[in-house]
Design a protein around this motif. Sequence first.
Motif, PDB file in Angstrom:
ATOM      1  N   ALA A 490       0.812  -1.211   0.000  1.00  0.00           N
ATOM      2  CA  ALA A 490       0.000   0.000   0.000  1.00  0.00           C
ATOM      3  C   ALA A 490       0.850   1.268   0.000  1.00  0.00           C
ATOM      4  CB  ALA A 490      -0.935  -0.008   1.212  1.00  0.00           C
ATOM      5  N   LYS A 491       0.268   2.346  -0.555  1.00  0.00           N
ATOM      6  CA  LYS A 491       0.837   3.699  -0.506  1.00  0.00           C
ATOM      7  C   LYS A 491       2.244   3.747  -1.082  1.00  0.00           C
ATOM      8  CE  LYS A 491      -2.229   5.427   3.048  1.00  0.00           C
ATOM      9  NZ  LYS A 491      -2.435   6.217   4.256  1.00  0.00           N
ATOM     10  N   ASN A 492       2.343   3.302  -2.340  1.00  0.00           N
ATOM     11  CA  ASN A 492       3.526   3.483  -3.162  1.00  0.00           C
ATOM     12  C   ASN A 492       3.083   4.152  -4.458  1.00  0.00           C
ATOM     13  OD1 ASN A 492       6.129   2.181  -2.006  1.00  0.00           O
ATOM     14  ND2 ASN A 492       4.525   0.715  -1.480  1.00  0.00           N
ATOM     15  N   ASN A 493       3.915   4.085  -5.485  1.00  0.00           N
ATOM     16  CA  ASN A 493       3.554   4.624  -6.802  1.00  0.00           C
ATOM     17  C   ASN A 493       3.611   3.538  -7.867  1.00  0.00           C
ATOM     18  OD1 ASN A 493       3.198   7.472  -6.117  1.00  0.00           O
ATOM     19  ND2 ASN A 493       5.393   7.446  -5.664  1.00  0.00           N
ATOM     20  N   LEU A 494       3.210   2.328  -7.473  1.00  0.00           N
ATOM     21  CA  LEU A 494       3.218   1.200  -8.404  1.00  0.00           C
ATOM     22  C   LEU A 494       2.135   1.396  -9.453  1.00  0.00           C
ATOM     23  CD1 LEU A 494       3.648  -1.581  -5.707  1.00  0.00           C
ATOM     24  CD2 LEU A 494       5.403  -0.747  -7.285  1.00  0.00           C
ATOM     25  N   LYS A 495       2.401   0.932 -10.647  1.00  0.00           N
ATOM     26  CA  LYS A 495       1.447   1.116 -11.738  1.00  0.00           C
ATOM     27  C   LYS A 495       1.279  -0.199 -12.489  1.00  0.00           C
ATOM     28  CE  LYS A 495       4.945   2.623 -15.071  1.00  0.00           C
ATOM     29  NZ  LYS A 495       5.368   3.686 -16.018  1.00  0.00           N
ATOM     30  N   GLY A 496       0.448  -0.147 -13.529  1.00  0.00           N
ATOM     31  CA  GLY A 496       0.221  -1.336 -14.332  1.00  0.00           C
ATOM     32  C   GLY A 496      -0.845  -2.231 -13.727  1.00  0.00           C
ATOM     33  N   ALA A 497      -0.925  -3.440 -14.260  1.00  0.00           N
ATOM     34  CA  ALA A 497      -1.978  -4.378 -13.855  1.00  0.00           C
ATOM     35  C   ALA A 497      -1.558  -5.187 -12.639  1.00  0.00           C
ATOM     36  CB  ALA A 497      -2.304  -5.303 -15.016  1.00  0.00           C
ATOM     37  N   ASP A 512      -2.991  -6.236   0.266  1.00  0.00           N
ATOM     38  CA  ASP A 512      -3.229  -4.799   0.448  1.00  0.00           C
ATOM     39  C   ASP A 512      -2.395  -4.028  -0.576  1.00  0.00           C
ATOM     40  OD1 ASP A 512      -3.664  -2.220   1.248  1.00  0.00           O
ATOM     41  OD2 ASP A 512      -3.274  -2.568   3.372  1.00  0.00           O
ATOM     42  N   MET A 513      -3.084  -3.421  -1.554  1.00  0.00           N
ATOM     43  CA  MET A 513      -2.423  -2.628  -2.589  1.00  0.00           C
ATOM     44  C   MET A 513      -3.058  -1.243  -2.691  1.00  0.00           C
ATOM     45  SD  MET A 513      -1.921  -5.443  -5.576  1.00  0.00           S
ATOM     46  CE  MET A 513      -0.767  -6.799  -5.395  1.00  0.00           C
ATOM     47  N   ARG A 514      -3.663  -0.770  -1.627  1.00  0.00           N
ATOM     48  CA  ARG A 514      -4.389   0.494  -1.688  1.00  0.00           C
ATOM     49  C   ARG A 514      -3.449   1.672  -1.943  1.00  0.00           C
ATOM     50  NH1 ARG A 514      -3.513  -0.540   3.685  1.00  0.00           N
ATOM     51  NH2 ARG A 514      -3.078   1.243   5.043  1.00  0.00           N
ATOM     52  N   HIS A 515      -4.018   2.711  -2.549  1.00  0.00           N
ATOM     53  CA  HIS A 515      -3.302   3.967  -2.800  1.00  0.00           C
ATOM     54  C   HIS A 515      -2.016   3.756  -3.593  1.00  0.00           C
ATOM     55  CE1 HIS A 515      -6.172   6.151  -0.407  1.00  0.00           C
ATOM     56  NE2 HIS A 515      -5.958   5.386   0.637  1.00  0.00           N
ATOM     57  N   ASN A 516      -2.183   3.194  -4.795  1.00  0.00           N
ATOM     58  CA  ASN A 516      -1.142   3.152  -5.801  1.00  0.00           C
ATOM     59  C   ASN A 516      -1.733   3.723  -7.092  1.00  0.00           C
ATOM     60  OD1 ASN A 516       1.530   1.700  -4.982  1.00  0.00           O
ATOM     61  ND2 ASN A 516      -0.079   0.521  -3.965  1.00  0.00           N
ATOM     62  N   ASN A 517      -1.111   3.419  -8.250  1.00  0.00           N
ATOM     63  CA  ASN A 517      -1.642   3.844  -9.553  1.00  0.00           C
ATOM     64  C   ASN A 517      -1.946   2.645 -10.425  1.00  0.00           C
ATOM     65  OD1 ASN A 517      -1.472   6.771  -9.254  1.00  0.00           O
ATOM     66  ND2 ASN A 517       0.745   6.478  -9.228  1.00  0.00           N
ATOM     67  N   LEU A 518      -2.415   1.583  -9.806  1.00  0.00           N
ATOM     68  CA  LEU A 518      -2.688   0.347 -10.524  1.00  0.00           C
ATOM     69  C   LEU A 518      -3.891   0.519 -11.435  1.00  0.00           C
ATOM     70  CD1 LEU A 518      -2.126  -2.070  -7.520  1.00  0.00           C
ATOM     71  CD2 LEU A 518      -0.543  -1.606  -9.397  1.00  0.00           C
ATOM     72  N   SER A 519      -3.838  -0.109 -12.589  1.00  0.00           N
ATOM     73  CA  SER A 519      -4.908   0.013 -13.578  1.00  0.00           C
ATOM     74  C   SER A 519      -5.302  -1.371 -14.071  1.00  0.00           C
ATOM     75  CB  SER A 519      -4.448   0.901 -14.737  1.00  0.00           C
ATOM     76  OG  SER A 519      -3.259   0.381 -15.300  1.00  0.00           O
ATOM     77  N   GLY A 520      -6.202  -1.380 -15.074  1.00  0.00           N
ATOM     78  CA  GLY A 520      -6.675  -2.666 -15.573  1.00  0.00           C
ATOM     79  C   GLY A 520      -7.781  -3.224 -14.701  1.00  0.00           C
ATOM     80  N   ASN A 521      -7.986  -4.532 -14.800  1.00  0.00           N
ATOM     81  CA  ASN A 521      -9.074  -5.189 -14.083  1.00  0.00           C
ATOM     82  C   ASN A 521      -8.582  -5.861 -12.805  1.00  0.00           C
ATOM     83  OD1 ASN A 521     -10.846  -4.466 -16.113  1.00  0.00           O
ATOM     84  ND2 ASN A 521     -10.575  -6.385 -17.242  1.00  0.00           N
ATOM     85  N   ILE A 522      -9.505  -6.088 -11.894  1.00  0.00           N
ATOM     86  CA  ILE A 522      -9.216  -6.885 -10.696  1.00  0.00           C
ATOM     87  C   ILE A 522      -9.030  -8.333 -11.134  1.00  0.00           C
ATOM     88  CG2 ILE A 522     -10.132  -7.657  -8.473  1.00  0.00           C
ATOM     89  CD1 ILE A 522     -11.795  -5.092  -8.414  1.00  0.00           C
ATOM     90  N   PRO A 523      -8.054  -9.060 -10.560  1.00  0.00           N
ATOM     91  CA  PRO A 523      -7.873 -10.464 -10.949  1.00  0.00           C
ATOM     92  C   PRO A 523      -9.177 -11.249 -10.866  1.00  0.00           C
ATOM     93  CG  PRO A 523      -6.070  -9.762  -9.548  1.00  0.00           C
ATOM     94  CD  PRO A 523      -7.054  -8.628  -9.565  1.00  0.00           C
TER      95      PRO A 523
END
Length: 871
Positions: A490-497, A512-523
Amino acid sequence: MSSWNMSRDCCLWDGVICDEMTGHVIELDLGCSRLVGKIDANSSLFQLSHLQRLNLSWNEFHGSHISPEFGRFLSLTHLDLYNSNFSGQIPSEISHLSNLHSLRLSGTGRLRLVAHDFKLLLQNLTQLRELDLTFINISSTIPLNFSSHLTTLNLGFSGLYGIIPESIFHLPNLETLDLSYNYKLNGYFPKTKWNSSASLILLDLSGVNFSDNLPKSIGYLTSVHSLSLPNCNLRGPIPESLSNLTCIEHLYLQDNSLNGTIPSGMFSRLPSLSRLHLSNNHFSGELEDFKSNSLEEIILGGNQLQGQIPKSVQNLENLKGLDLSFNNFSGNVDISLFSNLKQLLGLSLSYNKISLINENKINFTWPESLTMLELAACEVKELKFLKSAKKLWLLDLSNNKIQGRIPDWAWSNWMSSLRDLNISHNMLTSVDSIPLQLLDTIDLRSNLLQGSLPIPSNSTKYFFISHNNLTGEIPSSICNLTSLRMLDLAKNNLKGAIPQCLGSITALQVLDMRHNNLSGNIPTTFINESSLSSLNLHGNKLEGKIPQSLTNCKQLEVLDLGDNHLNDTFPVWLGTLPKLKVLSLRLNKLHGPIRTSRIENMFPKLRIMDLSYNAFSGNLPSSLFQHLKAMRTTDPSMEASRYGGNSYYQDSIAVVSKGYEREVVKILFLYTTIDLSKNKFEGHIPTIMGDLIALRVLNISHNGLEGPIPSSLGSLSLVESLDLSSNHLVGEIPAQFASLTYLAVLNLSYNHLEGCIPQGNQFQTFENNSYEGNEGLRGFPVSKSCGTTYAVSGQLDGEESNSEFLSDFRKAALMGYGSGLCIGISIVYFMMSTWKPIWFARIIVKLEHKIMMGRRKKQRRQRNCRRRNNH
């Protein structure tokens, strides 16, 4: 038994002893013989009618009951079935063995002994010296009729309840008494000398409720070697008489409410003391010098001890464990203090007010035996002092001032041993790799880490690296960590799927991957065997639908998909999850009506539901509210409970409470909330919402709701925040709202409400903004009076008239304060018949309120004055 030879006399077999005169088998010792299977009633074992000693301990008789045929061994003096995995009820025929001196039936919790047979056993076995029923489910009070010959009585973990008979403490020959971890058992210490005090060697009453001070009579146990009284609700100081226990080796008094200073005699007048556990109490003051070379463990964490750590620690040559954490020790602590402790295994100094230093800059050498080192919040700035620590398996350096990167020599030192590493809350900037093959836990939270996400070894179970500045995508190689149980990015600047394969890790409990820049669909690949209990993807850029494969996650308790770009209808199928407690879908593009299925038991455990800031439409779902079982009942025993997380991780969620959004790190049962605000709901508020009596927060503002406020909402007796603002509600505020004594925030603004505002209790504390935009409301605190209406037929011209009026108005107010509320208000009302300014009606109610509050303050001052005079 593999050595038994049928061609030889059985009296020569291992474990078999015969009477030299008669040739009868009188002893059979088959302990630890790897025996398996069942012992049936027709077993040849029961033909040994002259047997006096039988030992079947430490075998594997899974599924086998203790046969009533054991009652045929009438000559038996010793019966040992310890830890042989028998199950079922212990037969009453065991009480026929009236010659028994020793009976050991303790096991692994699969055996039970009914209360009647327990009493019968003690009544008939009058020759007993040793009785061990540890882990036997007895669920009974303790009988009074114990054999006076008893030397050993072990009844730990037996479900005993009631009060310990004081007669137990007076058994004349008792050497061992273990009643530990019977949590429903209460006890009282003898206030005078115990009959057994001269013989007692081991006393274990762990977990028994005493709710009392340690009595002075404890000092009579001069023969005791081990005294265990943790978690017993003990309070008060340690009596000085405890220093009389000159034979004591182990003293366990942790997890109580003991207070005062630690008697100096603990470290000087107990020459045999090796283990001293006093953690999690309320001890204060400074530590005396340690003067006993016998001390091996000193566990004092979780108290309020202060001053400097005694330098005499360096003289404790036999010390293996030292825990001084979570106290108020202060000053500089030089690492040379521990240089002589050659047997030290574990050291914990975390969370004091100390600074760890190396004053002489020596090449300090830690003991080779050191495996556990906890130095959290000890002002550590660099790692050089750890160069000689090469066998650590637990290292906690969190909340310090370590900068830069972890040096290569550190990874090399810890490669073959370290299992638990915590360097969170420091100023590390990079971690190139984590080449540790045995690592179970790595915690790098709250640093300044940059670059791509480092991947630990495949054996890692707990990986925490949230609150950093990591960038790039999450590599699919993270799915090679098949033992992974908790992953916190959580709370990094990770991106992509998000790698799809994460849904296939069976062991994963927290993602827990909240507050990043992740995109695409949920697995979409969550599998049937999933252990997932918490999934938090809040605050990303995820799109698409909510995957229905989440229904495979039967252990799921927390689901937070809020603040994304999800475009879907309400996922009613989530209601089949039996343990779901928290559901947050706020700030997405969800739409359409909330339709419920015909499932009998939907959302049975749900306590937080946040669907705000979406485009849900239609009527509020009455059929959903009637299913929310956990919100329809209150249980006082759950008030202090919490769910989510463990010692490594705590679930968190954004909750709007009392008008403010806050992140609740430890999700308490206190936060029972429904937030449906900022949607397109319409129609009436269902009366069934009044059945959700566990609610603390209810927000259905900014919708298109109409009709009256149902009086049933007055049944929400625990509600603290109620927001119905910005709708089309009409009618009066229900009078039942005046009984909502916990209500701290009320917002009814911008509706079409009318009539009198209820008075009393919390309603005296609400400001105008709770009601603005409702032109028809009257009463405090709005400007229109409630009750008698006064005509306003003129207006004073000029400031002079207003000033004249205000002067007379203040005089009337002062007269009212001095003469009493009724007289003062009467004077003001009389003035109103002559002076009729148009703004008068807007302040008359406020005047009433201020005079009333002033009078109350005066009464309080008078009461306080009388109390002081009485004292």
